[in-house]
Write a protein that holds these residues in place. Structure first.
Motif, short mmCIF file in Angstrom:
data_model
loop_
_atom_site.label_atom_id
_atom_site.label_comp_id
_atom_site.label_asym_id
_atom_site.label_seq_id
_atom_site.Cartn_x
_atom_site.Cartn_y
_atom_site.Cartn_z
N GLU A 53 -0.14 6.23 -6.43
CA GLU A 53 0.82 6.02 -5.33
C GLU A 53 2.11 5.39 -5.87
O GLU A 53 2.07 4.53 -6.73
CB GLU A 53 0.22 5.11 -4.27
N ARG A 54 3.22 5.88 -5.34
CA ARG A 54 4.53 5.40 -5.82
C ARG A 54 5.21 4.54 -4.76
O ARG A 54 5.23 4.89 -3.60
CB ARG A 54 5.41 6.62 -6.13
N TRP A 55 5.76 3.38 -5.22
CA TRP A 55 6.56 2.53 -4.33
C TRP A 55 7.98 3.07 -4.27
O TRP A 55 8.58 3.39 -5.29
CB TRP A 55 6.62 1.10 -4.85
N GLU A 56 8.53 3.16 -3.08
CA GLU A 56 9.94 3.53 -2.93
C GLU A 56 10.77 2.25 -2.73
O GLU A 56 11.63 1.94 -3.53
CB GLU A 56 10.11 4.47 -1.74
N THR A 57 10.50 1.54 -1.65
CA THR A 57 11.14 0.24 -1.41
C THR A 57 10.12 -0.68 -0.76
O THR A 57 9.84 -0.56 0.43
CB THR A 57 12.38 0.37 -0.51
N VAL A 58 9.54 -1.57 -1.56
CA VAL A 58 8.50 -2.47 -1.08
C VAL A 58 8.96 -3.91 -1.34
O VAL A 58 9.30 -4.26 -2.47
CB VAL A 58 7.15 -2.20 -1.81
N GLU A 59 8.98 -4.72 -0.29
CA GLU A 59 9.35 -6.12 -0.44
C GLU A 59 8.12 -6.93 -0.83
O GLU A 59 7.10 -6.92 -0.12
CB GLU A 59 9.94 -6.67 0.86
N ILE A 60 8.21 -7.64 -1.96
CA ILE A 60 7.07 -8.43 -2.46
C ILE A 60 7.60 -9.81 -2.85
O ILE A 60 8.57 -9.93 -3.60
CB ILE A 60 6.42 -7.74 -3.67
#
Length: 832
Positions: A84-91
């Motif tokens: 799975e690929r992150w596009e825009t994830v706030e962490i």
């Protein structure tokens, strides 16, 4: 061998570029493997978290997250290792001092085994903590302003109700009311928002200073008349909804001044009992523009992050593929000379597995006697901070090892990157060449003869190169010819019973074997196969009989109708169908021509390689041996110049000049050789940097540069063009010659000019001056190769070169050498 060196240089350059790209990127970059262990942690991530890379590499990413969210965030990490690929994830990321930084992430998986298995995940982040805090502060300020406006509005309403309750005492309290109203008006005049009263008939009984400055004085006109120059009220006036509903109304409005306003409308009862509208407008133009700009910036940044991540992933895959497949040993050490990375070539060299070598130095792996000098060289590079090349002996093999200091973002040396090339055979050849050197006896007269012979040899080598090119083209044409024969050949199809007898033969046996198909029916196929190949065919059939639909592939010789042996590539299958007898179907292709073509091709390739090696060996011996002889002769000539006077000194000077010309010829021959052996893949080159560096080599010369910031498509041979042109101007213009180097973009090309105020070039010499061994009249002496090399290189870059008068029509006032190059903006690469 030259190609191997240059390939290794390009591999080292690409490796260093990609390593620096990740290490010194401004964005935080982290890599974890399929077992959820951190493998890369760049400098930007160190600055973000306050943790050193050595502290986190090899550990789980959970150490970077707040404790109350670790399980949730590790779940996201595990999903990336499943593809799975992150596009825009706030962490949220936990710093070493316990603070929380909000990071916007995207990620990409790196695959192995044909994109089936994720080997690692690379993630790039953007620290948006400041942006989040700014958004929260902006929201708090907006909420606070709204609260203050509402509070003030409520106070105004309470004051109005109090005035209505005390109407009976108005006369007595009139002065007090006027004073209070004046104070209220003063407050309203000072507010950084507009406040107005609207009457039911669209007049504006009151407008504060903010409103008047923005929209002007009403002059007794209705609001729609002086704001919008209308003769009728607006069809859907938001303000007068309050009159209809009797309730406050909140909306946004873009005024005639082009500003955006946040509007609050409240029902307001005047002293005479009429219902008015109290309207408060807050200018939110800057906030709106900031939000729009921030949105555009976020979108652009996300696109750039995605593009950059893809580029890094591709570059990393290319780097890994190069490191894994190159025969050159490549490894990286830390400050203690312990191996932190190495490619398979290193493991093959020392005969150890990957787990056995990591974390150990060469001294531990090879012993102090062999590995000690290697470690000493690495320590020397780390101490000096300068890239150096060493000859290192490991076992019975000798390596030419280039060691480069590895630096962190602060510029501190943290280790060494080493790339090696085995030169065992080269050392043996050099030893043989050294024996030849000992036999050379040079004198002034012999040196002049050697110069002339060397020029003839250069012509012969050029002709040999052209012959090799023709031979290569002939080889390609031969391959295409034989390939055409193979592709257009028809296959033979046979049906065999379980005893190997032919029950069907396709018509193609007539063209291939000269047999009539009907005459082969009932023939045992083994009678047609060469006796030496019959056991192989029998074994293949025996293996395939028990298996249903088994496919058999082998190659046999078969006798044709004329008694000749032809070679067939055979594919067979066992046909077993319920209710029918068992049979074999055989598809055979005549590969006799292909076999002969392969033999011919191998013969041609062998001849081409042998000719190429012979030419290179001959050129190596000439350039190496004569260069060494020139060095010795130059030393003796310098001694003679110091010791002799008069006519003898003149003869010694002529000898010294002859040696210099011989050395120049060798340099030109070496350059021509590099032109014909180097790859034609070009990349962007800073034109100003090349000219500045080359001009610096001519100390004392008057060289003016007028080069704007330009990048052109070329390689490291571009400096040779400027070296020859500037050197040509100095050689024939004398020590006082003035040289100007210019560049400009014109008609999709970059036009470069090297002009001087020397004696110029006659018109009848201009064109042929770029041909081999051509020299201009009355312009000194040379080997005639410098300008030929300039023309060859510019044409190789996709440009052209010519000569003009510096002052049109006056050749005696100087020459202007002009040539064109391709700009680096386009995707096309000349010659690629």
């Amino acid at each position: 061998m030259t190609r191997d060196y240059e390939s290794l240089e390009k591999v080292a350059e690409t490796t260093q570029y990609l390593e620096n790209l990740i290490t010194y990127a401004n964005a935080p970059i982290i890599v974890w493997d399929a077992s959820l262990r951190i493998t890369r942690f760049n400098n930007a991530f160190e600055r973000l978290t306050g943790r050193a890379a050595d502290e986190v590499i090899g550990r789980s990413p959970e150490i970077l997250f707040p404790e109350n969210r670790r399980e949730e965030l590790m779940g996201l990490i595990r999903e990336t290792t499943a593809g799975e690929r992150w596009e825009t994830v706030e962490i949220p990321v936990l710093t070493v001092d316990g603070r929380i930084r909000t990071v916007l992430w995207n990620s990409a998986a790196v695959y192995e085994d044909g994109r089936k298995t994720v080997s690692s995940v690379i993630a790039q982040g953007q620290d948006i903590t400041g942006r989040k805090r700014a958004e929260e502060a902006l929201q708090r300020a907006h909420d606070e302003l709204e609260t203050r406006v509402l509070e003030r509005t409520l106070k105004l309403r309470e004051a109005n109700e109090a005035l209505q309750a005390e109407i009976a005492e108005r006369i007595r309290a009139e002065e007090a009311v006027k004073a209070e109203r004046k104070r209220l008006y003063d407050v309203l005049e000072m507010l950084p928002v507009y406040v107005i009263l609207l009457s039911p008939d669209y007049h504006v009984p009151f407008a504060n200073r903010f409103f008047r400055e923005r929209f002007g004085e009403c002059g007794g006109r209705r609001c729609y008349e002086y704001l919008f120059s209308r003769t009728e009220p607006c069809e859907n006036c938001e303000s007068y909804n309050v009159v209809k509903t009797g309730a406050p109304h909140h909306w946004e409005w873009t005024g005639p001044d082009g500003h955006d306003y946040d509007i609050f409308d409240f029902p307001f009862t005047e002293a005479d009992g009429s219902l008015h509208i109290l309207e408060v407008g807050i200018d939110i133009t800057k906030r709106k523009r900031a939000e729009e700009a921030l949105q555009r910036l976020n979108e652009t940044l996300e696109e750039r992050v995605i593009e950059r991540t893809d580029e890094l992933a591709k570059a990393n895959a290319i780097l890994n593929a190069i490191c894994e497949n190159t025969p050159a040993p490549i490894y990286v050490t830390d400050r203690r000379s312990r191996l932190v990375m190495c490619n398979p070539a290193v493991l093959r060299t020392i005969g150890r597995s990957h787990p056995e070598v990591l974390g150990k130095s060469k001294a531990e792996l090879l012993g102090p006697e062999v590995g000690g000098p290697v470690v000493a060289n690495e320590q020397r590079v780390m101490e000096t901070g300068i890239t150096e090349t060493f000859e290192e002996e490991i076992g019975h093999r000798i390596y030419y090892s280039t060691k480069t200091p590895l630096r962190n973002l602060q510029g501190d040396v943290t280790g060494v990157i080493a790339v090696g090339t085995e030169i065992t055979e080269l050392k043996r050849v050099e030893a043989q060449r050294q024996k030849l050197l000992e036999q050379l006896q040079q004198s002034a007269e012999e040196m002049e003869v050697q110069n002339e012979e060397l020029q003839c040899t250069t012509e012969q080598l050029q002709e040999k190169t052209e012959e090799l090119a023709l031979l290569n083209r002939a080889l390609q044409e031969s391959e295409e010819h034989f390939r055409s024969l193979i592709e257009n050949a028809s296959d033979i199809i046979l049906l065999l019973d379980m005893q190997g007898r032919i029950t069907y033969a396709s018509p193609s046996v007539r063209q291939i074997g000269g047999y009539e198909p009907d005459n082969l029916i009932g023939t045992d196929v083994l009678d047609l196969i060469h006796p030496e190949d019959a056991p192989k065919a029998l074994e293949a059939v025996r293996t395939g009989v028990p298996r249903q639909s088994a496919r058999l592939t082998f190659e046999v010789r078969v006798r044709d109708a004329a008694g000749r042996w032809i070679i067939l590539d055979v594919t067979g299958a066992n046909l077993i169908r319920e209710g029918s007898e068992r049979r074999f179907i055989v598809n055979a292709r005549d590969v006799t021509d292909r076999k002969h073509a392969e033999e011919e091709r191998n013969r041609l390739i062998t001849g081409l390689e042998e000719a190429h090696r012979e030419a290179n060996l001959y050129l190596d011996i000439i350039t190496h041996d004569i260069r060494n002889a020139n060095n010795v002769s130059s030393i003796y000539a310098d001694l003679m110049l110091e010791l002799l006077e008069g006519a003898e000194r003149i003869y010694a000077q002529k000898l010294r000049d002859s040696i210099s010309r011989s050395t120049e010829i060798l340099m030109n021959v070496s350059t021509i050789r590099r032109i014909h052996t180097c790859s034609t893949g070009f990349s962007p080159v800073d034109l100003n940097a090349v000219v500045s560096e080359e001009a610096g080599n001519f100390r004392g010369a008057s060289i003016r540069r007028e080069i704007p910031p330009l990048e052109v498509l070329a390689d490291n041979l571009l400096s040779t063009v400027f070296m020859n042109l500037i050197g040509n101007s100095i050689k024939f213009g004398g020590p006082d010659v003035e040289i100007v180097v210019r560049a400009e973009e014109r008609d999709g090309e970059v036009l470069v000019t090297v002009e001087d105020n020397g004696p110029g070039v006659p018109d009848d010499v201009k064109e042929r001056l770029f041909h081999r061994f051509e020299r201009g009249k009355a312009r000194g002496r040379g080997d005639g190769l410098g300008l030929f090399i300039c023309r060859t290189l510019t044409e190789r870059y996709g440009g052209r070169i010519w000569i003009e008068d510096r002052v049109p029509g006056r050749p005696e006032e100087g020459a202007a050498f002009r040539f064109t190059l391709k700009p680096a903006e386009g995707d096309r690469e000349p010659g690629s």
